[in-house]
Design a protein around this motif. Structure first.
Motif, PDB file in Angstrom:
ATOM      1  N   GLU A   1       0.839  -1.210   0.000  1.00 62.13           N
ATOM      2  CA  GLU A   1       0.000   0.000   0.000  1.00 62.13           C
ATOM      3  C   GLU A   1       0.874   1.260   0.000  1.00 62.13           C
ATOM      4  O   GLU A   1       0.572   2.237  -0.674  1.00 62.13           O
ATOM      5  CB  GLU A   1      -0.931   0.029   1.219  1.00 62.13           C
ATOM      6  CG  GLU A   1      -1.963  -1.094   1.272  1.00 62.13           C
ATOM      7  CD  GLU A   1      -3.127  -0.940   0.300  1.00 62.13           C
ATOM      8  OE1 GLU A   1      -3.379   0.176  -0.170  1.00 62.13           O
ATOM      9  OE2 GLU A   1      -3.777  -1.969   0.009  1.00 62.13           O
TER      10      GLU A   1
ATOM     11  N   ASP B   1      -4.217   5.303  -0.191  1.00 66.40           N
ATOM     12  CA  ASP B   1      -3.394   4.119   0.067  1.00 66.40           C
ATOM     13  C   ASP B   1      -2.557   4.266   1.326  1.00 66.40           C
ATOM     14  O   ASP B   1      -2.326   3.290   2.040  1.00 66.40           O
ATOM     15  CB  ASP B   1      -2.529   3.777  -1.154  1.00 66.40           C
ATOM     16  CG  ASP B   1      -3.286   2.883  -2.121  1.00 66.40           C
ATOM     17  OD1 ASP B   1      -4.399   2.429  -1.771  1.00 66.40           O
ATOM     18  OD2 ASP B   1      -2.768   2.609  -3.219  1.00 66.40           O
TER      19      ASP B   1
ATOM     20  N   HIS C   1      -4.883   3.367   4.003  1.00 61.42           N
ATOM     21  CA  HIS C   1      -5.038   1.908   4.094  1.00 61.42           C
ATOM     22  C   HIS C   1      -3.863   1.301   4.873  1.00 61.42           C
ATOM     23  O   HIS C   1      -4.056   0.471   5.757  1.00 61.42           O
ATOM     24  CB  HIS C   1      -5.106   1.263   2.701  1.00 61.42           C
ATOM     25  CG  HIS C   1      -6.287   1.711   1.904  1.00 61.42           C
ATOM     26  ND1 HIS C   1      -6.366   1.563   0.541  1.00 61.42           N
ATOM     27  CD2 HIS C   1      -7.449   2.301   2.295  1.00 61.42           C
ATOM     28  CE1 HIS C   1      -7.521   2.046   0.123  1.00 61.42           C
ATOM     29  NE2 HIS C   1      -8.188   2.506   1.159  1.00 61.42           N
TER      30      HIS C   1
ATOM     31  N   GLN D   1     -11.724  -1.750  -3.488  1.00 59.66           N
ATOM     32  CA  GLN D   1     -11.042  -1.963  -4.768  1.00 59.66           C
ATOM     33  C   GLN D   1     -12.034  -1.939  -5.933  1.00 59.66           C
ATOM     34  O   GLN D   1     -11.717  -1.451  -7.011  1.00 59.66           O
ATOM     35  CB  GLN D   1     -10.287  -3.298  -4.760  1.00 59.66           C
ATOM     36  CG  GLN D   1      -9.034  -3.300  -3.910  1.00 59.66           C
ATOM     37  CD  GLN D   1      -8.004  -2.278  -4.337  1.00 59.66           C
ATOM     38  OE1 GLN D   1      -7.679  -1.376  -3.570  1.00 59.66           O
ATOM     39  NE2 GLN D   1      -7.489  -2.361  -5.549  1.00 59.66           N
TER      40      GLN D   1
HETATM   41 FE   LIG Z   1      -5.182   0.663  -1.016  1.00 60.46          FE
END
Ligand SMILES: [Fe+2]
Length: 165
Positions: free
Chosen positions: A17, A50, A53, A127
């Motif tokens: 990530e 990201d 995440h 996603q």
């Molecule tokens: Fe991601």
């Protein structure tokens, strides 16, 4: 408690990530340098997503009393050809991340780790949305071959991607 295998794959996903975030950041800087403020801002948004995440996954591992190990961030592409090619590269990359998360979920299921499996739900669904958004931009880009169209899309993305300072 996370199993050894789950720890390994989660730690790997955290690093993936972070790598992914930097890839988007590199694309953001390319667009910024070319004067496309909207595309630049949109890619910066992907960078932030990201990194978020990665942070959430780190927190999850830390809550379980585990240690997260960061890897070097190497091999980030810095040269890009044009707008469409860059978005195509981003989409290929995004699909790879989707595959990685699916494999991660398979491993977690194999380890019969229910909590971690539920934890992964939002990323699996995220996603789908991310691919849809990226495909939408790419479709729009391919439909337009005139400067005015690119200008309009760049302007639109600049306006929809709110920047937090
Ligand atoms: Fe991601």
């Amino acid at each position: 408690m996370l199993s050894k295998r789950v720890k390994e794959v989660l730690n790997a996903q955290i690093n993936a990530e972070i790598w992914s975030a930097h890839f988007y950041l590199s694309m953001s800087l390319y667009f910024g340098g070319e004067g496309y403020r909207g595309f630049s801002r949109w890619m910066k948004k992907q960078y932030r997503e990201d990194m978020t995440h990665a942070m959430q996954m780190m927190d999850y591992m830390i809550e379980q009393g585990d240690r997260v190990i960061l890897q070097d961030i190497t091999g980030i592409p810095t040269v890009f050809e044009d707008i469409v090619t860059t978005f195509e590269q981003a989409l290929v990359h995004l699909v790879r991340i989707t595959d990685a998360i699916d494999t991660l979920a398979d491993v977690v299921e194999g380890e019969n780790d229910k909590a971690t499996r539920i934890f992964l739900d939002k990323y699996i669904l995220g996603q789908v949305l991310a691919e849809a958004r990226m495909n939408q931009i790419l479709t729009q880009l391919k439909r337009m071959n005139q400067e005015i169209g690119v200008y309009m899309l760049d302007k639109e993305l600049y306006e929809v991607c709110e920047i937090k300072r």
